[in-house]
Design an enzyme around this catalytic site. Structure first.
Site, PDB file in Angstrom:
ATOM      1  N   GLY A   1      90.277  40.492  66.588  1.00  0.00           N
ATOM      2  CA  GLY A   1      89.992  40.874  67.964  1.00  0.00           C
ATOM      3  C   GLY A   1      89.444  42.284  68.040  1.00  0.00           C
ATOM      4  N   SER A   2      88.944  42.764  66.900  1.00  0.00           N
ATOM      5  CA  SER A   2      88.300  44.076  66.863  1.00  0.00           C
ATOM      6  C   SER A   2      89.212  45.190  67.365  1.00  0.00           C
ATOM      7  CB  SER A   2      86.995  44.056  67.677  1.00  0.00           C
ATOM      8  OG  SER A   2      86.147  43.013  67.243  1.00  0.00           O
TER       9      SER A   2
ATOM     10  N   TYR B   1      95.062  32.017  67.295  1.00  0.00           N
ATOM     11  CA  TYR B   1      95.807  32.539  66.153  1.00  0.00           C
ATOM     12  C   TYR B   1      97.099  31.797  65.898  1.00  0.00           C
ATOM     13  CZ  TYR B   1      92.205  35.985  65.786  1.00  0.00           C
ATOM     14  OH  TYR B   1      90.986  36.571  65.617  1.00  0.00           O
TER      15      TYR B   1
ATOM     16  N   SER C   1      88.995  39.860  60.782  1.00  0.00           N
ATOM     17  CA  SER C   1      88.349  40.904  61.585  1.00  0.00           C
ATOM     18  C   SER C   1      89.165  42.196  61.507  1.00  0.00           C
ATOM     19  CB  SER C   1      88.151  40.372  63.003  1.00  0.00           C
ATOM     20  OG  SER C   1      87.774  41.383  63.914  1.00  0.00           O
TER      21      SER C   1
ATOM     22  N   PHE D   1      76.017  36.054  67.789  1.00  0.00           N
ATOM     23  CA  PHE D   1      77.137  36.371  68.681  1.00  0.00           C
ATOM     24  C   PHE D   1      77.513  37.848  68.737  1.00  0.00           C
ATOM     25  CE2 PHE D   1      77.850  31.950  69.157  1.00  0.00           C
ATOM     26  CZ  PHE D   1      77.962  31.350  67.920  1.00  0.00           C
TER      27      PHE D   1
ATOM     28  N   GLY E   1      84.138  33.713  63.008  1.00  0.00           N
ATOM     29  CA  GLY E   1      84.985  32.724  63.664  1.00  0.00           C
ATOM     30  C   GLY E   1      84.922  31.318  63.103  1.00  0.00           C
TER      31      GLY E   1
END
Lengths: 562, 344
Positions: free
Chosen positions: B114-115, B126, B190, B237, B319
């Site tokens: 989720g950065s 998740y 990520s 994306f 993803g």
């Protein structure tokens, strides 16, 4: 409570008045059937469903195309500097991807500038600045936002089977398995042993092994004494309830209603649950009342009328002035024949006068909501007056007598309200199997008591805390020690209520991101605020402690007749 | 930012299944709404839009879960996933922390992506992934609900990861029978992948053994604009602009992307030569614009003599591991199960 937001209302405001995107424009025909088809899980993309999104496989390409369009429009919007129009709008029911995307597309393609509405005489730019300032000043409390909703495992439950006449009094949706959300806060050795012993005692009671149960109950007392905080209190209440059951000393619900009202007031002050209930229900009611000049609220449980000052204040602030506001408050008979309802009505009338709202009050005393007849309520035609029916923690009591809930829902339908707001405890405390009920209640009240502890009734009075605990303790006693018509705390889950409502001829009115946000901000006012969680669940809002939802607010309207 | 239009969108649609495209595009569109130009984040809307699921102590497909408040002070919650045993299909709350019985039980501490700003341990995407890992690796999975940016910057996420690791390491009920030790693996995607690296470092320096690191599309970066960033900007994306935003939100104010949190083998990084470090499995998606940084990370490990396996999935986008509908997914899951089991 600013309501100058333009609504993104694909699915907003009415789950079954407007069809979702791919079906084209709202088709008013075949409405009742349409929403049922929408709920048909058979066509839903299963992989997406597991992740919380309801998209029909047959709609996937269409949704994709809309997303592409939206992507392009948003990109353009960004360059024109109005990129955050979308984020300032109200969003509804994110699980319904098709509608969500469609509403944003509609909104961005036909931007309605914010200053065309209500209380803002500000320019658009200033509005932007205001909202940006708010976002900078607002110190976000929601870092640890672990919020749970009965998501994945509720989806099997949406395979609704339409019952022929809806008279089936069983409230269970055809579930595959129920969800047991558990949050462990206290994993110390003693706490675990205490729980273990409580469970064993419940088992013994269920098996009618009263000698063993008796020994265990005494042991619990010892164990509890060595605990601290919430765990000790919960254990004590549960032990007492078990003891009553073992010895056959059932509590009489003979407390004077004013005493129970008082307990509820303490509960109201100590923790946010009641305030959340009132707040979210009021949001839905206000939206339903938006265009009316005469409004009527029927409150199924007036108590001290704490829900209504805030609503009245919002009504007073309406541009163009408040509507005429009629309130019918329902309450139990008073043993000493005092008219508690009228007293509350008078106080509200005084408030109404000071804020300039034309107000009428009527009190109705009944022993049970099932005794209500619509004609007692002086319902006026919908063209003349808009009706909202409000029930906060009242409906579950009707499950104690056969036919009760059916009668009430039927009466409500006769009244033709524009909206019905329901707040209920988010738990299944109505299982016929004692141990199941006991276990559920133990988890539930443990979380609840933990939150009371955590919301640190900052510098004493700890009397507030004690009273709040008493309020809850009486519920525990009822769930555990009572049976039959005496057992009125028959809480059921949101999923169960949804099933009941949808098979009784109602369809959902969705609560949106504005209600969500403001409810979240309300929580920030309570100590321990970041441990409370608001969640969106298929158009409803829940409030919970950490990951455990504890109460749920839903709103309903009559399903359109085919 | 170059306005990628129909051409790129169509390309993008050709490399992923349609429902994956819809899923990830949904995130992209939603996330665009949440990031404000001034660096603040619309947290309320983010939480409203995120699809979450509760823990469930009733087993579903052989896995049950429950949440634990690990640290009261920071409200640090973690979700524990365990395999359900045949003998006790339904545990009551007293049995949730029953000791593991196998000779060797891997415990995977998972950090969601989720950065650094989005998602939670109870986000549906998740929760689903963690459940898979349980069955795949016959492991207990502990998913950490770390504090997020921009409200909580570096090093909060690492601190929370470290707190969780210490908690896991000190649970008697997680000890393998073989040696009465907790067999710990770290995994994340990520930003979670980034956290894996940094928490592993802290752990090893503190004397707690981590047996392996799994990094799925880990989030790394640097000041320089790499070839892959320029080539793939906005195509699949993700844009450079949003990557920059997230780093600005996570890194301490005033720091640039050569901060060691972002660029562990960059000018402010440190060599891991001679340091005891877990073996690593690094998965890189060939259509991820930050792949040059991920590959540089792998290089950095190799140069320091550390054991690392690179899985380069050429046609994969970000993803891809969220839905089991593509070959990359199955390949990676296979590799993960081999990586975790190979320990004993």
């Amino acid at each position: 409570m600013k309501r100058d937001h333009q609504a993104i209302s694909g699915a907003g405001g009415g789950g079954c008045g407007i069809s979702s995107g791919s079906k084209g424009e709202s088709s008013i025909t075949n409405k009742g059937k349409l929403w049922e088809e929408d709920q048909d899980a058979g066509d839903m993309d299963e992989l997406m469903a597991v992740l919380g999104y309801k998209v029909r496989s047959s709609d996937m390409a269409d949704v994709a195309q809309k997303m592409e369009q939206l992507d392009m429009v948003m990109g353009t919007a960004q360059e024109d500097g109005i990129s955050h129009l979308a984020s300032d709008r109200v969003h509804y029911n994110p699980s319904d991807l098709s509608s969500w995307v469609q509403s944003m597309l509609t909104e961005l393609n036909n931007p309605v500038l914010p200053n065309s509405d209500s209380n803002s005489s500000k320019t658009q730019q200033k509005q932007q600045i205001v909202s940006n300032n708010q976002s900078q000043v607002y110190n976000d409390d929601s870092e640890y936002d672990l919020r749970a909703i009965p998501g994945v495992f509720a989806y099997p439950q949406t395979k609704r089977i339409k019952t022929s006449t809806g008279t089936d009094s069983s409230s269970s949706p055809p579930t595959e398995s129920s969800t047991r959300p558990v949050v462990l806060v206290d994993s110390q050795e003693a706490g675990v042993r205490l729980v273990h012993t409580l469970m064993a005692c419940a088992e013994a009671v269920q098996q009618q092994n009263l000698k063993l149960a008796d020994a265990l109950v005494k042991h619990i007392g010892l164990l509890a004494a060595s605990q601290a905080g919430a765990m000790r209190k919960v254990a004590t209440y549960f032990a007492e309830a078990l003891a009553r059951r073992i010895y056959g000393v059932y509590p009489q619900d003979s407390l004077h209603p004013s005493y129970t009202d008082m307990l509820q007031m303490y509960f109201y002050e100590t923790c946010p649950y009641l305030k959340f209930a009132h707040f979210t229900a009021n949001q839905a009611i206000l939206e339903a009342f938006a265009t009316s000049n005469r409004v009527h609220v029927v409150d199924f449980g007036l108590n001290q009328g704490m829900q209504w000052p805030a609503l009245m204040q919002e009504l007073a602030l309406r541009p163009g002035g408040p509507p005429v506001f009629r309130l019918t408050g329902i309450g139990p008979h008073q043993p000493d024949n005092t008219d508690a309802l009228q007293q509350v009505g008078c106080k509200l009338a005084q408030l109404a006068e000071t804020i300039g709202v034309r107000f009428e009050f009527r009190g109705l005393m009944v022993n049970s909501l099932a005794d209500l007849e619509p004609k007692m309520l002086d319902i006026r035609p919908p063209e003349v007056e808009t009706l909202a029916v409000n029930s906060v923690f009242e409906l579950h009591r009707l499950l104690a007598r056969p036919g009760g809930i059916e009668k009430v829902l039927s009466s409500i339908k006769t009244m033709k309200p524009k909206i019905l707001t329901i707040v209920e405890e988010e738990a299944n405390h109505n299982s016929p199997v004692f141990v199941d009920r006991f276990t559920e209640a133990l988890h539930y009240y443990s979380s609840l008591f933990d939150s009371l502890e955590g919301s640190g009734v900052a510098p004493p009075p700890s009397q507030d805390l004690v009273m709040s605990e008493l309020y809850l303790g009486r519920q525990i006693c009822n769930v555990v020690a009572c049976e039959g018509v005496e057992r009125v705390e028959r809480h059921e889950t949101l999923a169960q209520w949804r099933f009941r409502m949808e098979t009784s001829g109602f369809c959902p009115v969705h609560l949106g991101s504005n209600a969500y946000k403001q409810a979240s901000m309300l929580l920030a006012l309570f100590a321990g605020g970041d441990e409370y969680r608001v969640e969106e669940n298929d158009g409803c809002l829940t409030l919970g402690w950490h990951t455990r939802p504890l109460i749920a607010t839903s709103a309903w309207q009559l399903a359109a007749v085919v | 930012m170059a306005r990628s239009n129909e051409v790129n969108l169509n390309e993008c649609k050709m490399v992923v299944p349609l429902n994956t495209w819809v899923l990830i595009s949904n995130f992209k569109l939603a996330y665009n709404l949440l990031r404000r130009p001034d660096g603040t984040f619309n947290r309320h809307l983010a939480e409203f839009l995120d699809r979450k699921v509760p823990a469930n102590a009733n087993p579903v497909d052989g896995v049950f879960s429950f949440d634990v408040l690990i640290d009261r002070g920071t409200s640090l919650l973690s979700r524990i996933y365990r395999p359900a045993t045949a003998e006790e299909p339904q545990l009551n709350v007293a049995g949730l922390e029953k000791p593991v019985t196998a000779e060797v039980v891997p415990v995977i501490i998972f950090f969601h992506g989720g950065s650094f700003a989005h998602s939670s341990a109870n986000s549906a995407i998740y929760d689903t992934l963690c459940r898979r890992l349980v069955g795949l690796c016959k492991a207990v999975v502990v998913s950490v609900n770390y504090r997020r940016a921009p409200e909580n910057r570096y090093p909060c996420a690492y601190d929370d990861g470290w707190t969780a690791l210490k908690w896991v390491n000190s649970r008697p009920w997680l000890q393998s029978q073989k040696d009465s030790k907790v067999h710990i693996y770290l995994a994340g995607d990520s930003s979670g992948g980034n956290i894996v690296h940094h928490v592993a470092l802290i752990a090893m320096e503190s004397g707690i053994d981590v047996l392996g690191n799994i990094l799925l599309n880990p989030m790394f970066g640097g000041q320089e604009r790499t070839e892959s960033e320029q080539r793939l900007d906005g195509k699949y994306f993700v844009t450079l602009r949003d990557r920059d935003w997230y780093w600005r939100a996570y890194l301490p104010e005033g720091e640039d992307r050569d901060h060691h949190a972002c660029n562990p083998f960059g000018p402010n990084g440190r060599s891991l030569e001679g340091i005891k470090f877990p073996k690593s499995l690094v998965v890189v998606a060939g259509l991820d614009l930050i792949q040059d940084w991920q590959l540089a990370y792998v290089d950095g490990l190799k140069k320091a003599g550390q054991e690392v396996k690179l899985l380069y999935m050429e046609q994969a986008t970000i993803g891809f591991y969220l839905l089991p509908n593509n070959n990359h997914f199955h390949t990676v899951m296979d590799e993960i199960s081999k990586f975790v089991v190979s320990d004993c």
